[in-house]
Design a protein around this motif. Structure first.
Motif, PDB file in Angstrom:
ATOM      1  N   ALA A  49       0.825  -1.211   0.000  1.00 26.01           N
ATOM      2  CA  ALA A  49       0.000   0.000   0.000  1.00 26.01           C
ATOM      3  C   ALA A  49       0.860   1.263   0.000  1.00 26.01           C
ATOM      4  O   ALA A  49       0.522   2.259  -0.652  1.00 26.01           O
ATOM      5  CB  ALA A  49      -0.936  -0.004   1.204  1.00 26.01           C
ATOM      6  N   PHE A  50       1.976   1.229   0.715  1.00 20.35           N
ATOM      7  CA  PHE A  50       2.900   2.365   0.702  1.00 20.35           C
ATOM      8  C   PHE A  50       3.441   2.596  -0.705  1.00 20.35           C
ATOM      9  O   PHE A  50       3.445   3.722  -1.210  1.00 20.35           O
ATOM     10  CB  PHE A  50       4.051   2.102   1.680  1.00 20.35           C
ATOM     11  CG  PHE A  50       5.210   3.048   1.537  1.00 20.35           C
ATOM     12  CD1 PHE A  50       5.111   4.359   1.959  1.00 20.35           C
ATOM     13  CD2 PHE A  50       6.405   2.620   0.978  1.00 20.35           C
ATOM     14  CE1 PHE A  50       6.179   5.240   1.813  1.00 20.35           C
ATOM     15  CE2 PHE A  50       7.477   3.484   0.836  1.00 20.35           C
ATOM     16  CZ  PHE A  50       7.365   4.799   1.255  1.00 20.35           C
ATOM     17  N   LEU A  51       3.872   1.521  -1.374  1.00 15.85           N
ATOM     18  CA  LEU A  51       4.411   1.654  -2.729  1.00 15.85           C
ATOM     19  C   LEU A  51       3.355   2.126  -3.716  1.00 15.85           C
ATOM     20  O   LEU A  51       3.657   2.838  -4.678  1.00 15.85           O
ATOM     21  CB  LEU A  51       4.992   0.318  -3.191  1.00 15.85           C
ATOM     22  CG  LEU A  51       6.228  -0.183  -2.447  1.00 15.85           C
ATOM     23  CD1 LEU A  51       6.570  -1.598  -2.885  1.00 15.85           C
ATOM     24  CD2 LEU A  51       7.412   0.753  -2.662  1.00 15.85           C
ATOM     25  N   ALA A  52       2.105   1.721  -3.475  1.00 13.19           N
ATOM     26  CA  ALA A  52       1.007   2.071  -4.387  1.00 13.19           C
ATOM     27  C   ALA A  52       0.485   3.485  -4.168  1.00 13.19           C
ATOM     28  O   ALA A  52      -0.229   4.016  -5.020  1.00 13.19           O
ATOM     29  CB  ALA A  52      -0.143   1.079  -4.225  1.00 13.19           C
ATOM     30  N   GLY A  53       0.841   4.099  -3.055  1.00 13.98           N
ATOM     31  CA  GLY A  53       0.325   5.424  -2.723  1.00 13.98           C
ATOM     32  C   GLY A  53       1.314   6.522  -3.043  1.00 13.98           C
ATOM     33  O   GLY A  53       2.474   6.275  -3.406  1.00 13.98           O
ATOM     34  N   PRO A  54       0.903   7.764  -2.901  1.00 15.36           N
ATOM     35  CA  PRO A  54       1.765   8.900  -3.246  1.00 15.36           C
ATOM     36  C   PRO A  54       3.024   8.977  -2.395  1.00 15.36           C
ATOM     37  O   PRO A  54       4.070   9.437  -2.880  1.00 15.36           O
ATOM     38  CB  PRO A  54       0.859  10.119  -3.034  1.00 15.36           C
ATOM     39  CG  PRO A  54      -0.241   9.639  -2.132  1.00 15.36           C
ATOM     40  CD  PRO A  54      -0.440   8.190  -2.449  1.00 15.36           C
ATOM     41  N   ASP A  55       2.969   8.527  -1.145  1.00 13.84           N
ATOM     42  CA  ASP A  55       4.146   8.604  -0.279  1.00 13.84           C
ATOM     43  C   ASP A  55       5.263   7.671  -0.734  1.00 13.84           C
ATOM     44  O   ASP A  55       6.436   7.892  -0.390  1.00 13.84           O
ATOM     45  CB  ASP A  55       3.776   8.273   1.166  1.00 13.84           C
ATOM     46  CG  ASP A  55       2.929   9.345   1.823  1.00 13.84           C
ATOM     47  OD1 ASP A  55       2.888  10.478   1.295  1.00 13.84           O
ATOM     48  OD2 ASP A  55       2.292   9.058   2.855  1.00 13.84           O
ATOM     49  N   GLY A  56       4.917   6.630  -1.484  1.00 15.86           N
ATOM     50  CA  GLY A  56       5.923   5.677  -1.928  1.00 15.86           C
ATOM     51  C   GLY A  56       6.373   5.850  -3.355  1.00 15.86           C
ATOM     52  O   GLY A  56       7.148   5.033  -3.870  1.00 15.86           O
TER      53      GLY A  56
END
Length: 246
Positions: free
Chosen positions: A224-231
């Motif tokens: 989820a981190f990689l898929a989101g803007p933060d990642g």
């Protein structure tokens, strides 16, 4: 006032284990999730129902990841129904344990058909279809580094996943699309637990310094981190999500 564009994630092997945890986590963050499965229709339906009961959006789609025609048809359907694809998580995979000396080559071929050819087919469609700002996440294993005996066939396939995904990241230059690999350590899924004694499970749970097995939700959080803007600044990497196991 314009509405927020629909964000769409395709999760292969999304009906069980890590794939199911990824599906539910991405749905909870606002994605419409396409839960891909090759069998286990009931499990896929249960995953979709769980997401919908929590207020999310999901649909189950049957496709063998190693069948390029079925996978292309799945992406065609997603684009027709939802307008495009923003995240592809390739979680579908097989595991078979044997020493190299005793490995049944028919089992090897079946495992590599899913794990290598399947990854290539899904990555190919992801490369062609992901929208700007999108993400591809492949799934490897930390055993690529720990090199446990009897994992020869599996590690060979997952080493291929790491290699092709990191090349994909370079080939996507200029597209604003990332490609990364998550490599779990021992994780409490049916795929991992099947065929192991309780003593084996207890021993493996003590290997990471955190002294427990990973849970599917631990891996889903990294995805989820990689898929989101933060990642989105993380690109072309293999992330070993294993509690510190080396």
């Amino acid at each position: 006032m314009s509405s927020t564009p629909e964000r769409v994630a395709v999760v292969t092997g999304g009906s069980r284990g890590i794939g199911r945890a990824v599906s539910t986590r991405l749905a909870a963050t606002g994605f419409t999730v396409v839960v891909n499965h090759a069998s286990g229709t009931a499990a896929a339906a249960a995953t979709v129902e769980q997401i919908q009961e929590a207020g999310g959006r999901a649909v189950a789609v049957l496709a063998d990841v190693a069948d390029e025609h079925a996978v292309a048809a799945m992406f065609d359907r997603v684009e027709a129904d939802h307008g495009g694809v923003d995240v592809v998580v390739h979680s579908a995979g097989r595991l078979a344990l044997s020493t190299i000396a005793d490995q049944d080559l028919d089992v090897l071929d079946a495992l590599h058909r899913t794990n290598i050819r399947g990854t290539f087919v899904v990555a190919q469609q992801a490369a062609r279809r992901l929208r700007a700002g999108g993400t591809f996440v492949g799934m490897s294993t930390s055993v690529v580094g720990t090199q446990f005996p009897t994992y020869g066939a599996y590690v060979a396939s997952k080493s291929a996943v790491e290699g092709m995904t990191l090349i994909l990241a370079k080939e996507l230059r200029g597209r604003d699309v990332t490609a990364n690999v998550v490599a779990p350590g021992p994780t409490a899924t049916q795929l991992f637990l099947d065929g192991k004694t309780q003593d084996q499970i207890d021993t493996l749970s003590k290997v990471p310094p955190l002294e427990r097995l990973g849970m599917p939700e631990d891996i889903a959080a990294v995805v989820a981190f990689l898929a989101g803007p933060d990642g989105h600044w993380v690109n072309g990497q293999t992330i070993r999500a294993n509690g510190g196991m080396v």
